[in-house]
Enzyme design. Structure first.
Site, short mmCIF file in Angstrom:
data_model
loop_
_atom_site.label_atom_id
_atom_site.label_comp_id
_atom_site.label_asym_id
_atom_site.label_seq_id
_atom_site.Cartn_x
_atom_site.Cartn_y
_atom_site.Cartn_z
N GLU A 222 -1.28 -22.99 31.02
CA GLU A 222 0.08 -23.41 30.66
C GLU A 222 0.04 -24.81 30.06
O GLU A 222 -0.68 -25.69 30.54
CB GLU A 222 0.94 -23.37 31.92
CG GLU A 222 2.34 -22.90 31.71
CD GLU A 222 2.46 -21.46 31.22
OE1 GLU A 222 2.48 -21.23 30.00
OE2 GLU A 222 2.56 -20.56 32.08
N ASP B 244 -1.66 -24.81 24.96
CA ASP B 244 -1.73 -24.37 23.54
C ASP B 244 -1.62 -25.54 22.57
O ASP B 244 -2.41 -25.66 21.64
CB ASP B 244 -0.76 -23.23 23.22
CG ASP B 244 0.70 -23.52 23.50
OD1 ASP B 244 1.03 -24.61 24.03
OD2 ASP B 244 1.55 -22.65 23.17
N GLY C 219 16.42 -17.69 28.53
CA GLY C 219 16.17 -18.80 29.45
C GLY C 219 15.25 -18.45 30.60
O GLY C 219 15.15 -19.19 31.58
N SER D 276 12.20 -15.33 24.51
CA SER D 276 13.13 -14.53 23.72
C SER D 276 13.32 -15.13 22.33
O SER D 276 13.49 -14.41 21.36
CB SER D 276 14.47 -14.38 24.44
OG SER D 276 14.99 -15.65 24.76
N ASP E 167 3.54 -18.32 22.23
CA ASP E 167 4.61 -17.31 22.34
C ASP E 167 4.66 -16.41 21.12
O ASP E 167 4.74 -15.18 21.22
CB ASP E 167 5.97 -17.98 22.52
CG ASP E 167 5.98 -18.95 23.69
OD1 ASP E 167 5.03 -18.91 24.49
OD2 ASP E 167 6.93 -19.74 23.80
C1 GLA Z 1 6.64 -22.73 25.88
C2 GLA Z 1 6.07 -22.98 24.48
C3 GLA Z 1 4.61 -22.55 24.40
C4 GLA Z 1 3.78 -23.13 25.54
C5 GLA Z 1 4.48 -22.95 26.87
C6 GLA Z 1 3.78 -23.66 27.99
O1 GLA Z 1 6.70 -21.35 26.14
O2 GLA Z 1 6.83 -22.30 23.51
O3 GLA Z 1 4.07 -22.89 23.14
O4 GLA Z 1 3.50 -24.48 25.29
O5 GLA Z 1 5.83 -23.38 26.85
O6 GLA Z 1 2.53 -23.14 28.21
#
Ligand code: GLA
Length: 390
Positions: free
Chosen positions: A32, A35, A119, A124, A169
């Site tokens: 987490e 990225d 949220g 989404s 994402d």
């Molecule tokens: C959100 C961002 C992702 C990533 C996550 C945390 O979802 O859109 O790019 O950084 O938070 O891992």
């Protein structure tokens, strides 16, 4: 989801049969906030998605309709700029990025709906961006490859939604594969599909149903702290470009004394990048106990060091972390609300959900929603069923 509805609504509103496309939301097993630091992530596309119905127009107008809000929005292709209203920005953003590439699209009618709870940290917004990018690519035969679609969708989020998100994402939404997670190296963009094989166990999401206001500003702040740390290390190690290239020893030497907070944030990321690689080995050799432990470690770090959790998420993890039927649990996604992801023994899911729902509601006076996730394919064309005439 029953796609008959959107087809019917589209026909009624625009007087024409649409083409239909879908892009899913995602979970992330571990990795987490790595990225945008060029580390690794381990997401998977899920069985909740955004559906886009679309048809071409003969002019340069774009007519949009969001069924969820029962709202309409129109613009001309020669005048693309962000608007006050949130949802059209995801579409405007994608159109703007396509135009920047000098690719030609004409006017279109577009309606979208979906079943990804907003949220909830299930991306989404990425699913809207990806489904629109995918749909326009198909409708106007733009010939854009999948990785470029991902970048278009990500830039739309940066430039029209104001969140400087990483690539996870949008990547998961486009590249998802049924029953597989994707180990993505966010530095080289190389990726590998990892089968999700959890004998006797399943991933369950518990949705706090809160999203604290801080979410997008804190997200951009964390990113800035990480970049600051890299800048300080780079003064002494010019070869370093991101936290991916940084070691704890480098942070000890060049960041710790300068700014304790930046140090703690960067240290968590360096550890998390390492943790993901070990978690992938756990998945490969089916060591779910070890995988679960790492998920708990990630939560601890996200909560105490990276400080992107919240009371509700911490509570949900606390409640399950000593439960022998739950191997791992952690907050998922950007933070400050949304879901926890839990690795739960299949036969214990029902009782755990009932207990947690009761105690969560008692404590916070909020509903707890739960989902057992299925791993699905990424962006694709949906074959429309023939509409039944009534
Ligand atoms: C959100 C961002 C992702 C990533 C996550 C945390 O979802 O859109 O790019 O950084 O938070 O891992």
């Amino acid at each position: 989801m029953n796609t008959n509805n959107i087809q019917e609504k589209f026909n009624l509103m625009f007087g024409k049969a649409p083409s239909l496309y879908r892009s899913p939301g995602r979970i992330n097993i571990i990795g987490e906030h790595t990225d945008y630091n060029e580390g690794f992530v381990l997401p998977a596309a899920i069985d909740k998605a955004v559906y886009v119905a679309i048809s071409k127009r003969d002019d340069q107008q774009v007519h949009l309709h969001a069924t969820k809000y029962d709202e309409t929005f129109q613009f001309d292709l020669s005048d693309i700029k962000p608007t006050e209203k949130q949802w059209p920005n995801y579409i405007l953003g994608v159109v703007a990025e396509i135009q920047k590439k000098n690719l030609k699209i004409g006017g279109f009618n577009l309606m979208f709906e979906g079943d990804i709870p907003g949220g909830a940290g299930l991306s989404s917004s990425a699913a809207i961006e990806c489904s629109v990018a995918f749909a326009l690519n198909e409708q106007f035969s733009l010939g854009i490859d999948k990785m470029t679609l991902v970048h278009i969708a990500q830039k739309a989020e940066h430039n029209f939604a104001g969140v400087m998100c990483g690539i996870m994402d949008q990547f998961a939404s486009v590249f998802g594969k049924k029953d597989h997670a994707i180990m993505l190296d966010c530095k080289t963009l190389e990726y590998k599909y990892v089968p999700i094989n959890l004998p006797g166990y399943t991933f369950v999401l518990f949705n706090t149903n809160v999203k604290h206001n801080l979410a997008s500003s804190a997200y951009n702040d964390r990113r800035a702290s990480c970049f600051k740390g890299v800048e300080w290390v780079k003064e002494h190690h010019p070869e370093v470009n991101s936290l991916r290239d940084v070691t704890i020893a480098m942070l000890d030497e060049h960041v710790k004394a300068k700014d304790q907070d930046v140090y703690v944030k960067c240290k968590f990321i360096v550890e998390e990048i390492e943790r993901l690689q070990l978690a992938c080995i756990d998945l490969e050799v089916n060591d779910l106990v070890s995988l679960g432990k790492r998920m708990l470690e990630t939560h601890e770090g996200l909560s105490k060091a990276y400080e992107v959790s919240c009371e509700e998420l911490d509570y949900l993890v606390d409640q399950v972390k000593d439960n022998s039927n739950v191997l791992g649990a952690r907050m998922m996604g950007g933070g400050f609300g949304g879901c926890t992801i839990n690795l739960v023994k299949e036969e214990a899911v029902e009782e755990l959900t009932a207990t947690l729902t009761k105690s969560y509601t008692e404590k916070f006076d909020l509903e707890l929603t739960s989902y057992i996730v299925k791993i699905e394919n990424g962006s694709e064309t949906v074959k429309l069923p023939e509409l039944q005439s009534s």
